[in-house]
Design an enzyme around this catalytic site. Structure first.
Site, PDB file in Angstrom:
ATOM      1  N   GLY A  28     -47.798 -37.016 -51.318  1.00 25.17           N
ATOM      2  CA  GLY A  28     -47.892 -35.572 -51.172  1.00 25.17           C
ATOM      3  C   GLY A  28     -49.258 -35.025 -51.570  1.00 25.17           C
ATOM      4  CB  THR A  29     -51.487 -35.778 -54.449  1.00 23.40           C
ATOM      5  OG1 THR A  29     -50.436 -35.571 -55.393  1.00 23.40           O
ATOM      6  CG2 THR A  29     -52.792 -35.268 -55.013  1.00 23.40           C
ATOM      7  CG  ASN A  59     -43.148 -28.517 -58.074  1.00 19.23           C
ATOM      8  OD1 ASN A  59     -43.643 -27.562 -57.462  1.00 19.23           O
ATOM      9  ND2 ASN A  59     -43.651 -28.979 -59.191  1.00 19.23           N
ATOM     10  CD  GLN A  71     -39.672 -31.356 -55.457  1.00 15.15           C
ATOM     11  OE1 GLN A  71     -38.450 -31.540 -55.478  1.00 15.15           O
ATOM     12  NE2 GLN A  71     -40.485 -32.080 -56.209  1.00 15.15           N
ATOM     13  CB  SER A 100     -44.177 -37.203 -51.265  1.00 11.56           C
ATOM     14  OG  SER A 100     -44.327 -38.289 -52.128  1.00 11.56           O
ATOM     15  CG  HIS A 146     -42.407 -40.407 -55.202  1.00 11.24           C
ATOM     16  ND1 HIS A 146     -42.123 -39.874 -56.427  1.00 11.24           N
ATOM     17  CD2 HIS A 146     -43.511 -39.765 -54.760  1.00 11.24           C
ATOM     18  CE1 HIS A 146     -43.030 -38.955 -56.729  1.00 11.24           C
ATOM     19  NE2 HIS A 146     -43.886 -38.877 -55.729  1.00 11.24           N
ATOM     20  CB  THR A 148     -55.725 -51.910 -44.856  1.00 10.33           C
ATOM     21  OG1 THR A 148     -57.061 -52.362 -44.639  1.00 10.33           O
ATOM     22  CG2 THR A 148     -54.739 -52.915 -44.298  1.00 10.33           C
ATOM     23  CB  CYS A 176     -48.531 -33.873 -62.448  1.00  7.81           C
ATOM     24  SG  CYS A 176     -47.557 -33.242 -61.131  1.00  7.81           S
TER      25      CYS A 176
HETATM   26  C1  LIG Z   1     -44.167 -29.809 -54.325  1.00  5.55           C
HETATM   27  C2  LIG Z   1     -44.918 -31.078 -54.578  1.00  5.55           C
HETATM   28  N1  LIG Z   1     -46.079 -31.282 -53.957  1.00  5.55           N
HETATM   29  C3  LIG Z   1     -46.808 -32.402 -54.130  1.00  5.55           C
HETATM   30  C4  LIG Z   1     -46.368 -33.391 -54.975  1.00  5.55           C
HETATM   31  C5  LIG Z   1     -47.198 -34.633 -55.145  1.00  5.55           C
HETATM   32  O1  LIG Z   1     -46.624 -35.688 -54.418  1.00  5.55           O
HETATM   33  P1  LIG Z   1     -47.054 -37.194 -54.730  1.00  5.55           P
HETATM   34  O2  LIG Z   1     -46.483 -37.539 -56.055  1.00  5.55           O
HETATM   35  O3  LIG Z   1     -46.447 -37.994 -53.610  1.00  5.55           O
HETATM   36  O4  LIG Z   1     -48.539 -37.226 -54.695  1.00  5.55           O
HETATM   37  C6  LIG Z   1     -45.156 -33.225 -55.676  1.00  5.55           C
HETATM   38  C7  LIG Z   1     -44.697 -34.236 -56.657  1.00  5.55           C
HETATM   39  O5  LIG Z   1     -44.128 -33.911 -57.668  1.00  5.55           O
HETATM   40  C8  LIG Z   1     -44.407 -32.042 -55.451  1.00  5.55           C
HETATM   41  O6  LIG Z   1     -43.261 -31.828 -56.085  1.00  5.55           O
END
Ligand SMILES: Cc1ncc(COP(=O)(O)O)c(C=O)c1O
Length: 389
Positions: free
Chosen positions: A71-72, A155, A183, A203, A205, A241, A328
């Protein structure tokens, strides 16, 4: 000791079916998907199948999906990718981006970085439930606005934003619309056309897939600039890759999310509502976020006279995994920017915790967590200087 995982908003377990599907791509089909030989072609085929699955979950076309590391990265690529193409747009205060005050740091920090590069960013306020105010969005738009980036669902407090309305406003003003749906995916039906979404981040996970893999939807015709230079993978937008096992896992996670959505939604909503009902029986406890427009698995509470971090540690001693703030930022002792954005005082923000359920959560776990919460809240209040009944 009983172990209860109520932190699915941070990460989920990986579904056994997904693990099984990934395993052959470590030891059997390990070729580089960009290679021409049969080993490479096998991996490439699996990646294209995953691309179809991801696209289908979003009602998009397969050629509109780029694989990333999560996601990031998707958020960074979307926002910087559009911004770098618009850097020469000269407004009075610089090229203009609109976002909200309750975005994930992957969006907020990217916007702050762009401010330092000369972009003008408007951080829209939200109401007490965390919903972006549409009138303020309309008012914030100027002739220099080239991007609106507002998350699909929050989130921390689980509030779902009025994405269709935002998409319509963006389209009416010919502005690119990006949404962070990390989310929302798997918990809310997503249709990028119906909602006029141009760019969308996901994302793996958070939906029972592996960590370290995600995707960005880029509507055909929407231009973004590459942010990473290298071998030119993914139409030159994301060199490196291919993470074949991860991508296979993400594809399967999307497929399962789509086929199980109705069943999961019914199950989780019922459990979540039971949890909310039980916990709100605790004296001076409150639900943060929107009472209805919230993610089916999210319950976020605040308790007067309680310090959330102590509550979290006590819950952990009883085997219950919960969260304060976003994963985070939970190591920082700063009040959550989301909770202060909805108008909570720093003390109220620090007295809040998030419980996020998943497919493996049970009624028994909900009852256990509710009882333990009552017990711990009573115990902490008995020694709290903030609780003087
Ligand atoms: C709303 C939101 N955006 C972005 C992310 C970041 O995703 P990733 O952990 O896959 O980088 C998260 C992860 O907690 C999230 O909840």
């Amino acid at each position: 000791m009983k172990r209860v995982y109520m932190d699915c908003g941070s990460s989920t377990s990986v579904d056994k079916e997904i693990v099984e599907m990934m395993v052959p791509y470590f030891g059997t089909y390990y070729g580089n998907a960009s290679s021409i030989h049969s080993f490479g072609r096998e991996a490439y085929q699996a990646i294209e199948e995953s691309r179809n699955k991801v696209a289908s979950t979003l009602c998009a076309n397969a050629d509109e999906i780029i694989f990333t590391s999560g996601g990031t990265e998707s958020d960074n690529l979307a926002i910087k990718g559009v911004a770098f193409l618009n850097k020469n747009k000269r407004g009075s205060k610089g090229p203009h981006i609109i976002t909200s005050t309750l975005e994930h740091p992957a969006v907020l920090e990217t916007c702050r970085y762009l401010e330092k590069q000369g972009f003008d960013v408007k951080y829209l306020p939200v109401d007490k439930y965390g919903v972006v105010k549409l009138e303020e969005l309309e008012q914030a738009i100027s002739k220099d606005t080239f991007l609106i980036t507002i998350m699909y669902a929050n989130n921390e407090i689980g509030t779902i934003e009025p994405i269709e309305e935002i998409g319509k406003i963006a389209k009416d003003h010919d502005i690119v619309f990006h949404t962070d749906a990390v989310q929302a995916i798997g918990k809310h039906p997503i249709d990028v056309d119906r909602s006029n979404i141009d760019l969308l981040s996901i994302s793996s996970h958070k939906i029972y897939g592996p960590k370290g893999v995600g995707a960005l939807f880029i509507r055909n015709g929407v231009k973004i600039q590459q942010t990473m230079h290298g071998g030119g993978h993914e139409k030159g937008l994301r060199s490196s890759t291919y993470n074949t096992p991860g991508i296979v896992g993400l594809g399967k996670a999307c497929e399962l999310a789509q086929t199980r959505m109705e069943k999961d939604t019914r199950y989780l909503k019922n459990l979540r509502d039971k949890l909310i009902k039980n916990v709100l029986k605790i004296e001076e406890s409150y639900l943060n976020g929107h009472p209805e427009k919230r993610l089916v698995n999210n319950a976020h509470f605040r308790f007067t006279g309680i310090e959330g971090e102590s509550l979290l540690l006590k819950l952990d001693e009883k085997g219950i995994a919960a969260a304060t703030g976003s994963a985070c930022s939970s190591m920082k002792l700063k009040a959550s920017h989301v909770l202060t954005a909805i108008g909570l005082s720093p003390v109220e923000a620090h007295g809040s915790i998030r419980l996020t359920l998943g497919r493996e959560s049970t009624e028994d776990e909900v009852s256990y967590a509710s009882e333990v919460l009552q017990e711990i809240v009573d115990q902490l209040r008995s020694i709290s200087p903030l609780w003087n009944r």
